[in-house]
Design an enzyme around this catalytic site. Structure first.
Site, PDB file in Angstrom:
ATOM      1  N   SER A 165       8.947  56.831  -5.834  1.00 21.25           N
ATOM      2  CA  SER A 165       9.850  56.154  -4.911  1.00 21.25           C
ATOM      3  C   SER A 165      10.837  57.146  -4.305  1.00 21.25           C
ATOM      4  O   SER A 165      10.434  58.139  -3.707  1.00 21.25           O
ATOM      5  CB  SER A 165      10.550  54.997  -5.621  1.00 21.25           C
TER       6      SER A 165
ATOM      7  N   HIS B  55       9.946  48.347  -1.581  1.00 20.80           N
ATOM      8  CA  HIS B  55       8.530  48.617  -1.329  1.00 20.80           C
ATOM      9  C   HIS B  55       7.751  47.354  -0.961  1.00 20.80           C
ATOM     10  O   HIS B  55       6.595  47.174  -1.347  1.00 20.80           O
ATOM     11  CB  HIS B  55       7.897  49.349  -2.521  1.00 20.80           C
TER      12      HIS B  55
END
Length: 316
Positions: free
Chosen positions: A92, A195
């Site tokens: 991430s 996400h």
């Protein structure tokens, strides 16, 4: 072969930067990055409480700064790090740390981008009440199908029996009441459905910013968590960094790539632990060091001496 990895949001804890400030030059570096990012990294990394550093706009710059500080403490010469490492990757927001480590963008550019990324994602998260829950165990295909049936997104496919679901509070409540067969569900203390499509406004904000960033091709293999592939174009890496904000993290595929590359050791930069833990379950035989405090620097250097790319063989 050695791989350097950087963790994502959620790895931060109150005061975790404090011991790093005892090393020469770290305070000055953090002061500079604080000026660049417009955030007092020293305050938030040493004195702020758990709720303050849970804020997405604070947590993300803190994580990138901590990762870069710890990497530079192990490798004072960044060129040396790129020579001995076989690959880099990030989970991430950790991809920004990895991109700076690979020489794709400067540390200063990483700090500007991560600050704006955090602000934009926090703003996107404020529109709808959303969140994330870890699903532990169960058959992965069955779990994914179950999540999709509830309207949830498998936002982080972490491997080692761990999938993170993201969606609205109502969808997550439905998951808690109706768990996939053979799985446990653990709510995560994050401020939004990262996400997923809920983050689309943040993608647009970053797309407007990146054309002004100086970008170079990576100087070491860069494994993308979009799909686990090795990406050799700096421009493509930056494009993926932006798109990744609203797309799932495929750390499971990154670990598959580590296997294919022949990785034998992993160093997770500060605040390390999460990715090293996944590696212990999914990559048996791979030695790991998780940098939590400067106390692990010597162990990291020993691992480097044992597993670094040989001087007579190129890293790429």
């Amino acid at each position: 072969m050695l791989v350097l990895v950087a963790p994502g949001q959620g790895a931060q804890t109150p005061g975790f930067l404090a011991p790093w400030l005892e090393l020469p030059g770290v305070t000055e570096r953090l002061q500079w990055w604080s000026a660049v990012s417009g955030l007092d990294l020293i305050h938030y990394g040493t004195k702020a409480d758990a709720e303050e550093i849970r804020d997405t706009a604070v947590a993300q710059p803190l994580l990138v700064a901590a990762g870069l500080v710890s990497a530079l403490s192990v490798f004072p010469d960044a060129a040396e790090a790129r020579r001995v490492a076989g690959a880099v990757a990030g989970h991430s927001v950790g991809e920004l740390t990895a991109a700076a480590g690979a020489g794709v963008i400067s540390a200063e550019a990483a700090m500007v981008l991560v600050r704006q990324r955090g602000l934009a994602m926090a703003q996107a998260a404020s529109v709808t009440e959303t969140g994330m829950s870890a699903v532990l165990g169960g058959d992965p295909e069955t779990v994914v199908a179950h999540l999709e049936g509830l309207g949830l997104t498998p936002a982080n496919m972490n491997g080692a029996g761990q999938i993170v679901a993201a969606g609205t509070s109502e969808q997550l409540a439905a998951l808690a009441a109706d768990k996939p067969e053979g799985a446990r569900v653990m709510p995560l203390k994050v401020a939004g459905a990262f996400h997923t499509h809920h983050m689309a406004p943040a993608v647009s904000a970053l797309e407007a910013l990146v054309p002004g960033v100086t970008v170079r091709d990576p100087q070491v293999r860069y494994v993308s968590n979009s799909d686990g592939t090795v990406v050799g174009s700096g421009q493509e890496i930056v494009r993926r960094l932006v798109a990744q904000v609203s797309n799932p993290v495929r750390w499971d595929l990154c670990m598959e790539t580590f296997k294919e590359l022949g990785v034998t050791a992993m160093i997770e930069v500060c605040p390390g632990g999460t990715l090293a833990g996944l590696a212990k379950r999914a990559l048996p035989g791979v030695k790991t060091v998780a940098l939590k405090t400067p106390d692990q620097i010597d162990a990291a250097r020993e691992l480097i001496a044992e597993h670094a790319v040989p001087a007579d063989r190129p890293a790429e």
